[in-house]
Design a protein around this motif. Structure first.
Motif, PDB file in Angstrom:
ATOM      1  N   SER A  79       7.855  -0.129   4.714  1.00 29.60           N
ATOM      2  CA  SER A  79       6.757  -0.652   3.895  1.00 29.60           C
ATOM      3  C   SER A  79       5.480   0.159   4.017  1.00 29.60           C
ATOM      4  O   SER A  79       4.603   0.087   3.152  1.00 29.60           O
ATOM      5  N   ALA A  80       5.353   0.937   5.105  1.00 26.94           N
ATOM      6  CA  ALA A  80       4.097   1.644   5.380  1.00 26.94           C
ATOM      7  C   ALA A  80       3.629   2.543   4.233  1.00 26.94           C
ATOM      8  O   ALA A  80       2.459   2.485   3.840  1.00 26.94           O
ATOM      9  N   PRO A  81       4.487   3.416   3.664  1.00 30.39           N
ATOM     10  CA  PRO A  81       4.000   4.287   2.590  1.00 30.39           C
ATOM     11  C   PRO A  81       3.492   3.516   1.373  1.00 30.39           C
ATOM     12  O   PRO A  81       2.574   3.977   0.684  1.00 30.39           O
ATOM     13  N   PHE A  82       4.085   2.347   1.111  1.00 33.11           N
ATOM     14  CA  PHE A  82       3.664   1.574  -0.054  1.00 33.11           C
ATOM     15  C   PHE A  82       2.383   0.796   0.207  1.00 33.11           C
ATOM     16  O   PHE A  82       1.449   0.832  -0.593  1.00 33.11           O
ATOM     17  N   LEU A  83       2.344   0.089   1.324  1.00 31.68           N
ATOM     18  CA  LEU A  83       1.148  -0.691   1.630  1.00 31.68           C
ATOM     19  C   LEU A  83      -0.072   0.201   1.818  1.00 31.68           C
ATOM     20  O   LEU A  83      -1.203  -0.196   1.494  1.00 31.68           O
ATOM     21  N   ALA A  84       0.144   1.415   2.322  1.00 34.08           N
ATOM     22  CA  ALA A  84      -0.979   2.340   2.516  1.00 34.08           C
ATOM     23  C   ALA A  84      -1.625   2.734   1.199  1.00 34.08           C
ATOM     24  O   ALA A  84      -2.815   3.093   1.171  1.00 34.08           O
TER      25      ALA A  84
END
Length: 506
Positions: free
Chosen positions: A60-65
């Motif tokens: 999820s990190a690349p999207f939430l960032a």
């Protein structure tokens, strides 16, 4: 390091040198990405003993960032020094890769938490930097050469991704799981990625930045993002994007987990599948672009989206096949289909978002679309990871039996763990496709008509095969036939729009 300040005037020589650096720099930034993201990152997390929840949060990190791009717009507008922002965020973010490399030699929960924190830091700084980078690039490249420059840059990115993907697969294949050699391979990948990323930042710092125009009236984010949310047709597109991204990212981040843990294959095979998918993506991307121009983006989506969703659901078949050779063949075929179809989906979604944006307001519309994508795609893998234990403790057994006077046979079907995820993605994806049907796009046609034209031309090409060149031609999209079909379709529509007498006669 060269000056990071913008220039009031950029000479032709400086601009040309900057564009050359832009193309070559892609090899280093692409290398950093290829060695530290996607399948490799997931395989590394599994190597460290990550739980399903941890895998979901990492995915999820690349999207939430990407949500940080919204305040980044204000940062760029206030500082007006895009090169300084892009370079400094790149240095800080990619230095996290060195920290991630060190975790390869540790065990327990601490290295996993460090890996997670470093990943979010990397993605967060990357999102802020990309906001400055995109607008800087737009001002640096001349209007009439932007496509040419980006095409060359894409070639470099593609070549380095494929080359390093193959190298990573070989490196993982020759080392044993949970061995010191495997530790060294993962640490080496992230360390090389860090070095390549820092070289990329150094090259970017040598590129000239044209000074931004004088600041006009300041506009708040609320005022900027309100018009897209009031556009009824664009809101329909947003519902499609949200449901589509949720369906896709509920399942796809766990493909590596499924193939390694449930099917028992090595991470090297997962890397090989990733390369297969990328090759399929590259081979068809140009032709999906031609089809989207001739038959509208929505028509392309109506074909690619069901294929991609079907491929996700069909992953269940891998756990039902007993022969491991057939399982490998099945996974290769599915990754070919997914790579080809996701190319059309990505291209068409981006294009339709731009097409539905009024002139002069494209930035706001695309920003809203990106925000919705980030939220939906970011929450889906987290939810998937949290529900993993629930599905892991449940199983569904079906027995399909056929009996006749001469013989009888039965086919047992056992669904466990990740099979439920792939099946769950099916109805959510079909709902997304339903929402797509409500979006209005000028020039759209029935997907059946586009497929009919493509198949008809393929039949003609096969009849004319008489050489290797003829065989090659049969595999290409029929551009001339598609054009003729489009013209004929327009003629039929024009005839239907003619005013008829009141009694209904023609």
């Amino acid at each position: 390091m060269p000056s990071l300040s913008p220039q009031s005037h950029v000479s032709d020589d400086e601009r040309e040198r900057g564009l050359r650096l832009l193309i070559v720099e892609a090899a280093f930034s692409g290398g950093a990405t290829a060695l530290t993201t996607g399948v490799i990152l997931t395989a590394f997390a599994l190597h460290l003993g990550a739980s399903n929840t941890m895998i979901g949060v990492l995915a999820s990190a690349p999207f939430l960032a990407q949500l940080l791009q919204l305040p980044a717009i204000l940062l760029v507008e206030r500082l007006r020094q895009r090169k300084r922002i892009a370079v400094l965020t790149s240095i800080v973010g990619r230095s996290m890769l060195a920290i991630m490399a060190l975790t390869a030699f540790s065990t327990g929960m601490l290295p996993l938490l460090i890996l997670l924190a470093a990943q979010f830091t990397l993605c967060g700084f990357g999102a802020v930097g990309s906001c400055a980078w995109n607008t800087w690039l737009r001002d640096l490249a001349p209007e009439n050469r932007l496509g040419q420059v980006m095409a060359k840059r894409t070639i470099w990115l593609t070549a380095i991704n494929l080359a390093l993907g193959v190298a990573a697969a070989i490196a993982l294949d020759v080392t044993d799981a949970q061995s010191l050699a495997r530790d060294l391979v993962f640490a080496g990948m992230f360390l090389i990625g860090c070095i390549a990323g820092l070289i990329s930042a150094r090259m970017v710092s040598a590129m000239p930045e044209p000074a931004m125009p004088e600041r006009g009236d300041r506009v708040s984010l609320v005022a900027l993002l309100t018009p897209p949310l009031r556009d009824r047709n664009f809101k329909r597109l947003l519902i499609f994007v949200a449901s589509w991204q949720f369906a896709v990212n509920l399942a796809t981040p766990f493909f590596t987990v499924f193939i390694v843990r449930q099917l028992g294959f090595d991470a090297s095979f997962v890397m090989a599948l990733s390369v297969v998918s990328q090759v399929a993506n590259i081979l068809v991307l140009r032709y999906w672009g031609e089809l989207s121009d001739r038959f509208a983006n929505k028509s392309v989506l109506a074909i690619c989206a069901p294929i991609y969703i079907f491929s996700i659901v069909a992953m269940v078949g891998a756990s039902q096949i007993g022969d491991r050779g057939m399982v490998k063949l099945w996974l290769i075929l599915l990754h070919l289909a997914m790579g080809a179809s996701v190319a059309g989906v990505t291209l068409a979604v981006t294009n339709i978002a731009l097409k539905l944006s009024p002139r002069g307001s494209a930035t706001a519309y695309v920003a809203v679309s990106a925000t919705v994508t980030a939220i939906a795609a970011g929450t889906a893998p987290i939810l998937g990871g949290l529900l993993a234990d629930f599905f892991a403790q449940r199983r569904l057994e079906l027995l399909v039996r056929w009996s006749s006077p001469q013989s009888s046979f039965s086919v047992p079907i056992l669904l466990t763990s990740w099979d439920f995820y792939f099946l769950l993605a099916g109805p959510i994806g079909m709902y997304a496709i339903h929402r797509l049907s409500l979006v209005q796009e000028q020039g759209e046609i029935e997907p059946r008509e586009m497929m009919t034209e493509m198949l008809n031309n393929t039949r003609r090409s096969i009849r004319n095969i008489s050489s290797v060149a003829g065989l090659r031609a049969a595999t290409f999209v029929p551009v001339s036939l598609l054009r003729d079909g489009r013209i004929a379709l327009r003629a039929r529509r024009a005839a239907k729009r003619e005013v008829k007498p009141e009694d209904g006669s023609v």
